[in-house]
Motif scaffolding. Structure first.
Motif, PDB file in Angstrom:
ATOM      1  N   GLY A  42       0.794  -1.229   0.000  1.00  0.00           N
ATOM      2  CA  GLY A  42       0.000   0.000   0.000  1.00  0.00           C
ATOM      3  C   GLY A  42       0.822   1.272   0.000  1.00  0.00           C
ATOM      4  N   ASN A  43       2.154   1.165   0.162  1.00  0.00           N
ATOM      5  CA  ASN A  43       3.001   2.362   0.176  1.00  0.00           C
ATOM      6  C   ASN A  43       3.637   2.659  -1.180  1.00  0.00           C
ATOM      7  OD1 ASN A  43       2.734   3.030   2.983  1.00  0.00           O
ATOM      8  ND2 ASN A  43       4.047   1.282   3.459  1.00  0.00           N
ATOM      9  N   LEU A  44       3.475   1.767  -2.145  1.00  0.00           N
ATOM     10  CA  LEU A  44       4.141   1.951  -3.442  1.00  0.00           C
ATOM     11  C   LEU A  44       3.539   3.141  -4.188  1.00  0.00           C
ATOM     12  CD1 LEU A  44       6.395   0.395  -4.997  1.00  0.00           C
ATOM     13  CD2 LEU A  44       4.564  -0.564  -6.403  1.00  0.00           C
ATOM     14  N   THR A  45       4.387   4.087  -4.578  1.00  0.00           N
ATOM     15  CA  THR A  45       3.927   5.263  -5.323  1.00  0.00           C
ATOM     16  C   THR A  45       4.319   5.216  -6.796  1.00  0.00           C
ATOM     17  OG1 THR A  45       5.923   6.514  -4.748  1.00  0.00           O
ATOM     18  CG2 THR A  45       4.040   6.701  -3.256  1.00  0.00           C
ATOM     19  N   LEU A  46       5.385   4.474  -7.137  1.00  0.00           N
ATOM     20  CA  LEU A  46       5.857   4.405  -8.525  1.00  0.00           C
ATOM     21  C   LEU A  46       6.109   2.965  -8.903  1.00  0.00           C
ATOM     22  CD1 LEU A  46       8.437   6.665 -10.309  1.00  0.00           C
ATOM     23  CD2 LEU A  46       8.705   4.196 -10.420  1.00  0.00           C
ATOM     24  N   LEU A  47       5.515   2.539 -10.022  1.00  0.00           N
ATOM     25  CA  LEU A  47       5.721   1.197 -10.564  1.00  0.00           C
ATOM     26  C   LEU A  47       6.077   1.330 -12.043  1.00  0.00           C
ATOM     27  CD1 LEU A  47       5.673  -1.868 -10.423  1.00  0.00           C
ATOM     28  CD2 LEU A  47       3.198  -1.796 -10.772  1.00  0.00           C
ATOM     29  N   ASP A  48       7.295   0.960 -12.380  1.00  0.00           N
ATOM     30  CA  ASP A  48       7.791   1.085 -13.750  1.00  0.00           C
ATOM     31  C   ASP A  48       8.010  -0.307 -14.335  1.00  0.00           C
ATOM     32  OD1 ASP A  48       8.945   1.709 -16.128  1.00  0.00           O
ATOM     33  OD2 ASP A  48      10.609   2.870 -15.312  1.00  0.00           O
ATOM     34  N   LEU A  49       7.178  -0.667 -15.323  1.00  0.00           N
ATOM     35  CA  LEU A  49       7.283  -1.948 -16.025  1.00  0.00           C
ATOM     36  C   LEU A  49       7.518  -1.719 -17.515  1.00  0.00           C
ATOM     37  CD1 LEU A  49       4.392  -3.691 -14.109  1.00  0.00           C
ATOM     38  CD2 LEU A  49       6.754  -4.489 -14.129  1.00  0.00           C
ATOM     39  N   TYR A  50       8.163  -0.635 -17.820  1.00  0.00           N
ATOM     40  CA  TYR A  50       8.449  -0.244 -19.203  1.00  0.00           C
ATOM     41  C   TYR A  50       9.266  -1.307 -19.932  1.00  0.00           C
ATOM     42  CZ  TYR A  50      11.158   2.250 -22.806  1.00  0.00           C
ATOM     43  OH  TYR A  50      11.792   2.614 -23.969  1.00  0.00           O
ATOM     44  N   HIS A  51       8.931  -1.535 -21.187  1.00  0.00           N
ATOM     45  CA  HIS A  51       9.723  -2.374 -22.084  1.00  0.00           C
ATOM     46  C   HIS A  51       9.896  -3.799 -21.544  1.00  0.00           C
ATOM     47  CE1 HIS A  51      12.436  -3.419 -25.277  1.00  0.00           C
ATOM     48  NE2 HIS A  51      12.545  -2.180 -25.702  1.00  0.00           N
ATOM     49  N   ASN A  52       8.756  -4.448 -21.304  1.00  0.00           N
ATOM     50  CA  ASN A  52       8.763  -5.861 -20.957  1.00  0.00           C
ATOM     51  C   ASN A  52       7.972  -6.629 -22.021  1.00  0.00           C
ATOM     52  OD1 ASN A  52      10.065  -6.737 -18.193  1.00  0.00           O
ATOM     53  ND2 ASN A  52       9.248  -4.682 -17.860  1.00  0.00           N
ATOM     54  N   GLN A  53       7.389  -7.747 -21.647  1.00  0.00           N
ATOM     55  CA  GLN A  53       6.661  -8.577 -22.605  1.00  0.00           C
ATOM     56  C   GLN A  53       5.240  -8.842 -22.115  1.00  0.00           C
ATOM     57  OE1 GLN A  53       9.138 -12.066 -23.179  1.00  0.00           O
ATOM     58  NE2 GLN A  53      10.952 -10.837 -23.628  1.00  0.00           N
ATOM     59  N   LEU A  54       4.642  -7.832 -21.500  1.00  0.00           N
ATOM     60  CA  LEU A  54       3.319  -7.983 -20.912  1.00  0.00           C
ATOM     61  C   LEU A  54       2.227  -7.932 -21.982  1.00  0.00           C
ATOM     62  CD1 LEU A  54       3.839  -5.697 -17.806  1.00  0.00           C
ATOM     63  CD2 LEU A  54       3.462  -8.176 -17.761  1.00  0.00           C
ATOM     64  N   SER A  55       1.313  -8.863 -21.923  1.00  0.00           N
ATOM     65  CA  SER A  55       0.149  -8.883 -22.809  1.00  0.00           C
ATOM     66  C   SER A  55      -1.110  -8.773 -21.959  1.00  0.00           C
ATOM     67  CB  SER A  55       0.132 -10.187 -23.621  1.00  0.00           C
ATOM     68  OG  SER A  55      -0.003 -11.302 -22.757  1.00  0.00           O
ATOM     69  N   ASP A  56      -2.267  -8.730 -22.599  1.00  0.00           N
ATOM     70  CA  ASP A  56      -3.534  -8.637 -21.860  1.00  0.00           C
ATOM     71  C   ASP A  56      -3.725  -9.836 -20.938  1.00  0.00           C
ATOM     72  OD1 ASP A  56      -4.065  -6.305 -23.240  1.00  0.00           O
ATOM     73  OD2 ASP A  56      -5.110  -7.340 -24.849  1.00  0.00           O
ATOM     74  N   ASN A  57      -3.349 -11.013 -21.411  1.00  0.00           N
ATOM     75  CA  ASN A  57      -3.482 -12.216 -20.587  1.00  0.00           C
ATOM     76  C   ASN A  57      -2.495 -12.229 -19.429  1.00  0.00           C
ATOM     77  OD1 ASN A  57      -5.506 -13.213 -22.258  1.00  0.00           O
ATOM     78  ND2 ASN A  57      -4.050 -14.258 -23.605  1.00  0.00           N
ATOM     79  N   GLY A  58      -1.429 -11.478 -19.544  1.00  0.00           N
ATOM     80  CA  GLY A  58      -0.423 -11.450 -18.487  1.00  0.00           C
ATOM     81  C   GLY A  58      -0.756 -10.517 -17.348  1.00  0.00           C
ATOM     82  N   LEU A  59      -1.792  -9.697 -17.532  1.00  0.00           N
ATOM     83  CA  LEU A  59      -2.233  -8.788 -16.473  1.00  0.00           C
ATOM     84  C   LEU A  59      -3.545  -9.294 -15.899  1.00  0.00           C
ATOM     85  CD1 LEU A  59      -1.592  -5.173 -17.837  1.00  0.00           C
ATOM     86  CD2 LEU A  59      -0.234  -6.460 -16.191  1.00  0.00           C
ATOM     87  N   GLY A  60      -3.527  -9.664 -14.618  1.00  0.00           N
ATOM     88  CA  GLY A  60      -4.749 -10.129 -13.986  1.00  0.00           C
ATOM     89  C   GLY A  60      -5.687  -8.976 -13.681  1.00  0.00           C
ATOM     90  N   GLN A  61      -6.950  -9.306 -13.468  1.00  0.00           N
ATOM     91  CA  GLN A  61      -7.958  -8.290 -13.166  1.00  0.00           C
ATOM     92  C   GLN A  61      -7.625  -7.534 -11.890  1.00  0.00           C
ATOM     93  OE1 GLN A  61     -10.536  -7.760 -15.204  1.00  0.00           O
ATOM     94  NE2 GLN A  61     -11.503  -6.120 -13.985  1.00  0.00           N
ATOM     95  N   ASN A  62      -6.935  -8.196 -10.974  1.00  0.00           N
ATOM     96  CA  ASN A  62      -6.631  -7.591  -9.679  1.00  0.00           C
ATOM     97  C   ASN A  62      -5.135  -7.383  -9.454  1.00  0.00           C
ATOM     98  OD1 ASN A  62      -9.413  -7.640  -8.864  1.00  0.00           O
ATOM     99  ND2 ASN A  62      -9.198  -9.841  -8.463  1.00  0.00           N
TER     100      ASN A  62
END
Length: 379
Positions: free
Chosen positions: A195-215
């Motif tokens: 709950g303290n995370l303010t910045l999340l950088d996942l730039y330039h990976n291999q994420l697709s729609d199926n790789g991101l869960g709803q939650n």
């Protein structure tokens, strides 16, 4: 008497003449260095096979510094008296992390050849707050590492070979940079209790729609910046916290934005969707009519018209689309007459970029009449 003097003179002349005749000229130094004679190669008789080297031969050797005034300072690192809480181990050709002293708060390990993080070097490093691991060859970070450093605030691990988000991340973490790795999937519980995370950088990976869960992002209640640019998304990410301020989705394959996608965002100020596949068909009419939005970037898409936006927007990037005309009356948040009569209704737009479309000067008069705060327009 005269005969004796003459004899002495003759003897002296004879000795001098002998010395001149026996003196040899000095040899001149050669102008070129004489060629050396190389010994012929004699093959050695076959012997026992040599063991393989422990380290890859393409890695340079670790750089060891002089002894430090701190007895606990690893030779692979530098410990400055001016910064007693910092351990500087960057650019030292390190393969294995040395033992981290207890006094360390800031740990710099970027630009090395580290392939794995284990818990052993962190046995006494309970005070570490900041770790920079950028530009290594890390493919795994053991969960036990974070058990040793429970108060970690910043973790920078971009430009590595991670295939998944590290597990066991501490709840104290405020910034997590994982750009330029090989992450293709984020489990639903990857960021649980963070709950303290303010910045999340996942730039330039291999994420697709199926790789991101709803939650995947549901527990990130304090998140202000989310960078998912340069992945393989075709849809807008689901479950993004509504307190977000900056959302970066450049260079994906997104072609559609749901009508109410931004409805519950209370502080969203910066949206970047450059280099996607957005067309007029995929943009509901008022999807960007967000009162908090200050900077909207839609460059390098397939838009044929200027989308509607709120009067508070200050920067709009629409370059390199398929726009053929611009109508100030249609895109003005208020009527031209209202804007002319009430200064408080003048839209805040200051910068408008339209180059790379099918437009030609001059700029329509109604655009100038509506957006009277425009300082720069590129067409």
């Amino acid at each position: 008497m005269k005969a004796g003097v003459g004899l002495l003179s003759a003897l002296t002349l004879f000795l001098l003449l002998g010395a001149v005749l026996t003196q040899r000229p000095r040899a001149k130094k050669p102008t070129r260095r004489p060629a050396t004679t190389r010994k012929p190669f004699v093959p050695r008789p076959p012997g026992p096979a040599q063991p393989e080297p422990q380290e890859p031969t393409d890695f340079p050797p670790p750089i060891l510094g002089p002894p430090s005034m701190y007895p606990d300072c690893p030779r692979e690192c530098l410990c400055s008296p001016s910064y007693p809480n910092s351990l500087n181990c960057e650019n030292r050709n390190i393969r294995v992390i040395p033992v981290i002293p207890f006094r360390t708060h800031y740990l710099y390990l970027q630009n090395n050849y580290i392939s794995e993080l284990t818990a052993e070097p962190f046995q006494n490093a309970t005070e570490v707050r900041w770790i920079n691991l950028a530009n290594n060859r890390i493919h795994q970070i053991h969960k036990q590492v974070f058990e040793k450093i429970p108060a970690l605030l910043y973790l920078y691990a971009q430009r590595n070979q991670l295939k998944e988000v590290p597990s066991g991340l501490p709840a104290s973490l405020e910034q997590l940079r994982l750009g330029r790795n090989r992450i293709s999937k984020i489990p639903s519980n990857a960021f649980s209790k963070m709950g303290n995370l303010t910045l999340l950088d996942l730039y330039h990976n291999q994420l697709s729609d199926n790789g991101l869960g709803q939650n995947s992002f549901k527990d990130l209640k304090s998140l202000m910046q989310l960078n998912l640019a340069h992945n393989a998304l075709k849809k807008m990410p689901a479950g993004v916290p509504n307190g977000l301020i900056q959302l970066f989705l450049d260079k994906n394959s997104i072609d559609d934005i749901p009508k109410d996608y931004f409805k519950d965002f209370n502080h969203l100020a910066f949206v970047r969707l450059n280099r996607n596949q957005l067309s007029d068909k995929g943009l509901p009419k008022n999807v960007f009519n967000i009162s908090t939005l200050l900077d909207l970037q839609l460059s390098h898409n397939q838009l044929a018209s200027v989308p509607h936006f709120n009067s508070h927007l200050e920067h709009l990037h629409l370059d390199h689309n398929s726009i053929e005309s611009i109508n100030g009356t249609l895109i003005c948040p208020y009527s031209i007459d209202a804007v002319m009569n009430d200064h408080n209704l003048v839209p805040s737009l200051r910068y408008l970029r339209l180059d790379g479309n099918h437009l030609s000067p001059p700029i329509p008069v109604d655009v100038i009449m509506c957006f009277r705060q425009l300082h720069s327009i590129v067409i």
